[in-house]
Design an enzyme around this catalytic site. Structure first.
Site, short mmCIF file in Angstrom:
data_model
loop_
_atom_site.label_atom_id
_atom_site.label_comp_id
_atom_site.label_asym_id
_atom_site.label_seq_id
_atom_site.Cartn_x
_atom_site.Cartn_y
_atom_site.Cartn_z
N SER A 1 0.72 -1.00 -0.04
CA SER A 1 0.00 -0.21 0.10
C SER A 1 0.86 1.27 0.09
CB SER A 1 -0.84 -0.01 1.11
OG SER A 1 -1.50 1.20 1.55
N LYS A 2 0.41 2.21 -0.72
CA LYS A 2 1.24 3.32 -0.74
C LYS A 2 1.02 4.43 0.57
CE LYS A 2 -2.21 6.18 -3.35
NZ LYS A 2 -2.65 6.69 -4.59
N ARG A 3 0.18 3.94 1.38
CA ARG A 3 0.08 4.73 2.54
C ARG A 3 0.85 4.04 3.82
NH1 ARG A 3 -4.70 3.94 0.25
NH2 ARG A 3 -6.06 5.82 -0.25
N LYS A 4 1.71 3.18 3.51
CA LYS A 4 2.44 2.38 4.38
C LYS A 4 4.10 2.55 4.31
CE LYS A 4 -0.73 -1.25 5.38
NZ LYS A 4 -0.77 -2.87 5.57
#
Length: 523
Positions: free
Chosen positions: A252-255
């Site tokens: 995920s690009k949020r991690k």
């Protein structure tokens, strides 16, 4: 004819997993001499970002993933934006209602939630009672008199089994008892993804739906819609997701903060970050991280290397072949060779593929790639004869060799392009190598010798230095290190004599004098 599609939502930058899906669709279509369609899934107007569509299209173009129909291309089955296809979706809803495959539901949110909680308390699977279903106009009028608004739900069967012959996963079974009556049209008349995508696949004549495996659970309701509308069914292939480095968890690009704990990922990220900061790029995690393709273009990766690496994320020809031309990929690609297990993102392997591609390039091509980074960092003037023909670029690239792994690595050698007085010194190394009076005197004497070297090339400067060292009875390092600090400001670099030749006599002598002045002043 085989027709595949890629259907990104303009809600953010292009995720590496999404690009892999696009690539596999593109390769499958090209392998079979078919067509690849680009569709924009923008039904969720609350999440859509207008600015996000342009980088998605640009990213696909950069990677060479062209589309036969879609935005900017057109085609006979348009429009290709879901936001422009609302009439087709509304007509499909009416057809499903007329056929008894969907119904208007007037339940309030809290009433559905109460049924759900009751099922949980009884330790049963939740199945909506359809208590507020309106099958006649009279029932609808009665509910509306109570101030209720209707959504449209699928009237999903609750018995039997659905069997899917997935082209990647094989036989997959679903129990209809586990399916819900999913909403396909909101109270405001707008339609949801599950209906829209089915209508689109049919209207765009898609023969093979190749997509990420998280959509596998959506397949029963979508097949139910397609069959209820009398559509010819496409074949399905659900691809394994791209997993975190060394993990089986979806990437995920949020991690990014989590991934940076992985040394290999941290090295990849920090390498790119250093280049981006020199260029003054936006480096917030939303727009700059290795989970989105813009990262790789921004720091100078080769699109052909990225495509080659993505091919290997969940697909293999055999246990030894890793390098593929575009033509070889198209010829070799089949869905039978796609793995079922998640494909772990491997930063080291990505860099290895990139490095191989970079080292094969001609110097002229490397210059072409590196020049914009020098201009972007303010080291060369944009659109000038200097930027177009500066011989230092090729000379630095030749001398640096495999130190240049991505085009942005040219910025590691900024000392060759800076004005003399803009040189930034490694202060710790400077104090160690040039802090003593003896070292300063030695360097000053050698500079006098250098002034007489002609031609001022690597061979001549090396001969001069070796003769000087032998004459003075000192170690070669006693002179090499101070010279490098004086002329580059750095403690490390490629060969010193290549460095001197690239800078030229005048710049070398000026920089030595500046360094000696700095050393004498103790600053």
């Amino acid at each position: 004819m085989v027709r595949t599609r890629f259907a990104p939502s303009p809600t953010g930058y292009l995720h590496i997993g999404g690009v892999r899906s696009a690539l596999f669709n593109w390769l499958f279509a090209r392998h079979h001499g078919g067509q690849f369609v680009l569709r924009i899934d923008d039904t969720d107007q609350q999440r859509n970002v207008d600015e996000a569509l342009a980088p998605i299209l640009a990213g696909l173009k950069w990677l060479g993933i062209d589309w036969d129909e879609g935005p900017e291309v057109g085609g006979p089955h348009g429009p290709y934006h879901q936001s422009q296809r609302t009439e087709a979706y509304a007509a499909a809803v009416e057809q499903l209602l007329a056929g008894g495959f969907a119904y208007r539901d007037y339940a309030r949110t809290e009433e559905i939630q109460a049924e759900r909680e009751a099922a949980q308390a009884a330790k049963k699977s939740f199945v909506y009672s359809r208590r507020w279903m309106a099958e006649t106009d009279a029932q609808a009028a009665q509910f509306e008199a109570e101030g209720r608004q209707a959504v449209v739900r699928l009237k999903t069967p609750h018995e039997g089994t659905l069997v899917i012959d997935d082209l990647v996963r094989g036989r997959v079974e679903f129990n209809w008892a586990d399916e819900q009556d999913h909403v396909i049209q909101r109270a405001d008349g707008s339609c949801l993804y599950h209906l829209a995508t089915v209508v689109d696949e049919h209207d765009h004549q898609i023969t093979h739906v190749i997509r990420a495996e998280e959509h596998l659970s959506n397949t029963p309701r979508q097949l139910f819609i397609a069959e209820s509308l009398g559509y010819e069914l496409p074949r399905f292939a659900h691809l394994p997701y791209v997993a975190e480095p060394g993990s089986k968890t979806k990437m995920s690009k949020r991690k990014i903060p989590k991934y940076i704990k992985n040394p290999e990922f941290a090295a990849l990220y920090n390498h790119g970050l250093a280049i981006a900061e020199r260029l003054g790029l936006e480096t917030s995690e939303d727009v700059f991280n290795p989970v989105v393709t813009d990262f790789y273009e921004a720091v100078g990766y080769l699109p052909e290397a990225i495509v080659n690496y993505l091919l290997l994320l969940g697909w293999s020809l055999d246990d030894r072949t890793e390098d593929f031309s575009r033509e070889a990929m198209i010829e070799a690609f089949t869905l039978e060779r796609v793995n079922k297990a998640p494909a772990s993102f491997d930063p080291n392997k990505l860099m290895a593929v990139q490095d191989r591609y970079m080292q094969r390039l001609s110097i002229d091509r490397k210059v072409e790639l590196a020049r914009p980074f020098l201009v972007g960092a303010g080291l060369l003037a944009a659109s000038s004869d200097e930027a177009e023909s500066d011989p230092r670029i090729a000379a630095v690239l030749e001398a640096a060799g495999d130190r240049i792994r991505v085009a942005g690595d040219i910025l590691d050698f900024d000392d060759f392009f800076l004005a003399d007085d803009a040189l930034v010194y490694d202060e710790k190394a400077f104090a160690k190598r040039l802090g003593a009076d003896e070292a300063q005197a030695l360097l000053r004497d050698f500079a006098t010798r250098l002034g007489d070297v002609d031609p001022f090339d690597a061979e001549a400067t090396e001969a001069c230095l070796r003769a000087f060292v032998e004459e003075r009875g000192i170690k070669i390092g006693d002179l090499v290190h101070p010279i490098r600090l004086a002329v580059t400001g750095k403690a490390k670099g490629f060969g010193l004599f290549e460095t001197l030749a690239i800078l030229g006599r005048d710049a070398v002598l000026r920089r030595i004098e500046l360094a000696l002045t700095k050393a004498a002043a103790g600053t």
